[in-house]
Design a protein around this motif. Structure first.
Motif, PDB file in Angstrom:
ATOM      1  N   PRO A   1       0.773  -1.484   0.125  1.00 56.08           N
ATOM      2  CA  PRO A   1      -0.297  -0.159  -0.268  1.00 56.08           C
ATOM      3  C   PRO A   1       0.930   1.019   0.327  1.00 56.08           C
ATOM      4  O   PRO A   1       0.271   2.283  -0.644  1.00 56.08           O
ATOM      5  CB  PRO A   1      -1.140   0.108   1.195  1.00 56.08           C
ATOM      6  N   ASP A   2       2.200   1.506   0.428  1.00 54.13           N
ATOM      7  CA  ASP A   2       3.255   2.053   0.588  1.00 54.13           C
ATOM      8  C   ASP A   2       2.871   2.817  -0.879  1.00 54.13           C
ATOM      9  O   ASP A   2       3.167   4.020  -1.216  1.00 54.13           O
ATOM     10  CB  ASP A   2       3.864   2.177   0.992  1.00 54.13           C
ATOM     11  N   PHE A   3       3.130   2.141  -2.265  1.00 60.96           N
ATOM     12  CA  PHE A   3       3.269   2.560  -3.374  1.00 60.96           C
ATOM     13  C   PHE A   3       2.532   2.613  -4.737  1.00 60.96           C
ATOM     14  O   PHE A   3       2.543   2.959  -5.382  1.00 60.96           O
ATOM     15  CB  PHE A   3       4.642   1.404  -3.975  1.00 60.96           C
ATOM     16  N   VAL A   4       0.887   2.392  -4.033  1.00 58.31           N
ATOM     17  CA  VAL A   4       0.034   2.065  -4.793  1.00 58.31           C
ATOM     18  C   VAL A   4      -1.396   3.675  -4.367  1.00 58.31           C
ATOM     19  O   VAL A   4      -2.144   3.252  -4.477  1.00 58.31           O
ATOM     20  CB  VAL A   4      -0.882   1.285  -5.296  1.00 58.31           C
ATOM     21  N   GLY A   5      -0.314   4.316  -3.135  1.00 58.68           N
ATOM     22  CA  GLY A   5      -1.362   5.847  -3.295  1.00 58.68           C
ATOM     23  C   GLY A   5      -1.953   5.945  -1.953  1.00 58.68           C
ATOM     24  O   GLY A   5      -2.045   7.070  -1.798  1.00 58.68           O
ATOM     25  N   VAL A   6      -1.750   4.746  -1.437  1.00 55.31           N
ATOM     26  CA  VAL A   6      -2.921   5.237  -0.216  1.00 55.31           C
ATOM     27  C   VAL A   6      -2.623   5.446   0.751  1.00 55.31           C
ATOM     28  O   VAL A   6      -2.880   6.377   1.106  1.00 55.31           O
ATOM     29  CB  VAL A   6      -3.720   3.359   0.687  1.00 55.31           C
TER      30      VAL A   6
END
Lengths: 357, 355
Positions: free
Chosen positions: B113-118
């Motif tokens: 989730p760090d890298f997909v915007g959340v």
């Protein structure tokens, strides 16, 4: 943007399920198009000189350049702020647009962009580290730092993403870029947290802006950008070969490793210099080559030529928009492009399935 | 198939063999998960032992259970150190489980989730609350929570085209993240310098600033969401076989995916709300747990959660005690994540699972 004369057919075709390959167009038509783009760029340059929180009359602009009389304040605004700003916009725009086109060509990846791939973040991290840890602040040295960082990030992201059978797919490159960006930003913020002054410098630089840069910054970075631009413009034939796939390119007599290395070095030089001058600016390198491809088809010689002029046009237009959109103060060009560019990126992902080149 | 039907006895032997392998795997899973939980518990206590005011581990446990006889130690343990330790434990659990679900659902070990915007959506909302809304404490946490959920919904809707593919979800998440990043840097640039510093500190992520209300929300969410995640991990295992196979096996693919995403986004959101965006915890937990559990381990969400807690608790211990100046835990997770990330990228892609 409306000035760039995107053929509406190319825009609407993107939604259809049918694969619509960009068409070749005749050379005279493309030259005419290029002339139109250059004229558009000139108009934007003049607007960039005239418009802003202190509007300057066009006649006055002409007078200042022709050595006529002008109020001292207007003259100072024009020569010390607007001219460097516009010149920097031209140079940095060309650098970012070309490096986007080069990256898309060499990785055969339609979503390649110096920002998405973490190259800007690499340059930014090195510049910040140099300023804060080594105490290097002069633009003459930050350019080198920026290029080193950009080269390292390019190497890390592409090298790591291209392992494996299917090579550097868009998802792999984007994730590797995002991961490297996250890593570098946590590194820089660790340093910044211990030093308020550093934080103050960083936060203004990190937005990505053309404003507040003076002529010296332009002169320090422009030689590198010129070298990069020349190399990039010569890479069109090689990129056309690579677009056919490594095997075909090799069969056509290309030295693939050499081509890739030269192109990546050019990208590192262009991005490093651009970031050192203006801070990280995303999405120009993504959008412009796509617009160019819509206009002139898949031939990289034309895509590169169009990108050189289209990218500064987009960058300066975004910069002007940022000057005018707020009542007081300005919106930095990095923010404008972030807001405008993200929807384009999303549209590319959604409507050009597995987005082909 | 025919051969098997004709020759009955060997088939029975075969079934026995399969059964014993399965039992061995299950045993290994239980042992590993138990061991990880024990390590996490030990670190949880250790976090409360170490500090300027020395307190023995037994005394810490006694204070926690309300059996302590030293009011000074009780105060230090329960009022000063417990909130930090509980925040680290809970956030680590949440991030570990959420990251593991994301990675398996999207079929990519880098898709945390760090890298997909959340996380960046949460950061944008929180930083805007600090700098534009003048909020602090609970208001910031609440807006981070809202930001994470809003961003996740936006990414899901934008990635939805008949169905959500992992490919589109990841790429659109990254695009949205770029948008958030440029907005964050704008908000930070126009703020007053000391407030900007506060915002930057928030952006690094730290376990030390959780108030009682945030902790309560975190643990309530964990109590609700963890069992839910464990129940759902069955359909997760089926979804990993691919959409068609899962459909054939009777899983409602799109709905299961939506629910699983919702659970992991909710876990990420409460975690980010309590501590700020702690990079790499969600990324490393799943793969480490997977490696410890051995090949073909399905499930393993609890183990991933325990690994997340271990990573975060030890990062906080290092950040608070071993560095020359105490720094937020996020700095340490960021730096620890670096070599791991490079190794992961290289090894994952060599195996051809990267994308």
């Amino acid at each position: 943007m409306s000035r760039t004369a995107v053929p509406s057919r190319a825009g609407s075709s993107a939604t259809g399920p049918v694969e619509t390959a960009p068409r070749h167009r005749s050379a005279p038509l493309l030259v005419a198009g290029l002339v139109v783009v250059v004229l558009g760029l000139l108009v934007v340059c003049v607007m960039s000189l005239a418009l802003g929180s202190r509007d300057i009359d066009l006649a006055l602009v002409r007078d200042v350049f022709l050595g006529g009389d002008a109020a001292a304040a207007d003259k100072a605004t024009l020569l010390e702020m607007r001219v460097p700003r516009t010149a920097l916009g031209l140079a940095v725009g060309a650098a970012l647009g070309l490096s986007g086109a080069l990256l898309q060509g060499v990785t055969r990846n339609p979503l390649a962009d110096p920002g998405i791939m973490g190259i800007n973040a690499g340059a930014a991290a090195f510049v910040v580290l140099g300023v804060m840890v080594l105490g290097i602040g002069a633009p003459a040295q930050t350019v080198w730092l920026g290029m080193a960082g950009a080269a390292l990030a390019t190497f890390a992201v592409y090298g790591v993403a291209s392992f494996g059978r299917e090579g550097a797919t868009p998802v792999k490159l984007a994730l590797a870029g995002a991961a490297v960006t996250a890593l570098l930003s946590s590194l820089t913020s660790a340093i910044v947290l211990t030093n308020v002054e550093a934080l103050n410098t960083l936060r203004f630089w990190q937005v990505g802006a053309l404003a507040g840069r003076y002529a010296s910054v332009f002169w320090q970075t422009v030689p590198f950008i010129v070298v990069g631009v020349v190399v990039a413009l010569g890479a069109g034939r090689a990129l056309n070969g690579l677009a056919l796939g490594d095997d075909v390119a090799r069969a056509l007599g290309q030295r693939i490793v050499l081509t890739r290395s030269v192109v990546f070095v050019a990208v590192a030089v262009l991005c490093g210099a651009a970031v050192a001058a203006c801070g990280p600016i995303t999405f120009v390198g993504l959008i412009v080559p796509h617009v160019a491809r819509m206009i002139c088809g898949p031939d990289y010689r034309w895509i590169l030529a169009y990108s050189v002029f289209l990218a500064p046009l987009v960058l300066l237009a975004a910069d002007i928009a940022g000057r005018l959109v707020l009542d007081r103060g300005e919106l930095q060009v990095g923010v404008v492009l972030g807001v405008v560019g993200a929807p384009v990126f999303v549209a590319l992902v959604r409507y050009r399935d597995a987005v082909r080149l | 198939m025919n051969a098997l039907e004709v020759v009955q006895p060997p088939a029975a032997v075969h079934v026995d063999a399969v059964g014993s392998v399965r039992r061995a795997r299950r045993r290994r899973g239980t042992v590993v998960t138990g061991a990880l939980a024990a390590v996490a518990a030990a670190l949880f206590v250790l976090t409360m032992v170490v500090g300027d005011y020395a307190i023995g581990p037994l005394q810490v446990v006694a204070s926690l259970l309300g059996l302590g006889d030293d009011p000074g130690a009780d105060f230090v343990v329960r009022d000063l150190r417990l909130p930090v330790a509980a925040a680290a434990l809970g956030t680590g659990l949440a991030l570990g489980v959420a990251g593991s679900i994301f990675q398996r659902l999207l079929g990519n070990p880098l898709a945390s989730p760090d890298f997909v915007g959340v996380s960046s959506g949460a950061s944008l909302f929180a930083v805007s609350m600090i700098l534009l809304g003048g909020g602090a404490g609970l208001a910031v946490s609440a807006s981070a929570l809202v930001g994470a959920v809003v961003t996740a919904v936006v990414v899901y809707v934008l990635a939805f085209r008949g169905a959500v593919s992992g490919y589109r979800f990841i790429l659109i998440g990254i695009g949205v993240q770029q948008l958030c990043t440029s907005l964050i840097s704008y908000v930070v640039a126009r703020a007053d310098v000391f407030e900007a510093r506060e915002a930057m500190t928030w952006l690094v992520g730290s376990v030390g600033r959780a108030g009682d209300a945030e902790l309560a929300v975190l643990w309530v969410a964990l109590v609700v969401l963890l069992p839910l995640a464990l129940v759902l991990s069955r359909s997760l295992a089926t979804l990993e076989l691919g959409d068609d196979a899962a459909k054939a096996l009777g899983v409602r693919v799109e709905r299961s995916r939506l629910v699983l995403l919702a659970v992991s986004v909710a876990l990420t959101a409460v975690a980010v709300a309590v501590t700020g965006p702690l990079l790499f915890v969600a990324l490393v937990a799943g793969p480490i747990a997977h490696r410890l559990l051995g090949p073909a381990s399905s499930g393993g969400l609890l183990a991933a959660g325990a690994v997340g807690a271990i990573v975060l608790l030890s990062a906080d211990l290092v950040a608070q005690n071993l560095l020359p100046t105490p720094l937020p835990a996020g700095v340490v997770t960021g730096l620890l994540g670096a070599p791991y990330l490079i190794w992961l990228l290289a090894s994952v892609n060599r195996e051809g699972r990267g994308g």
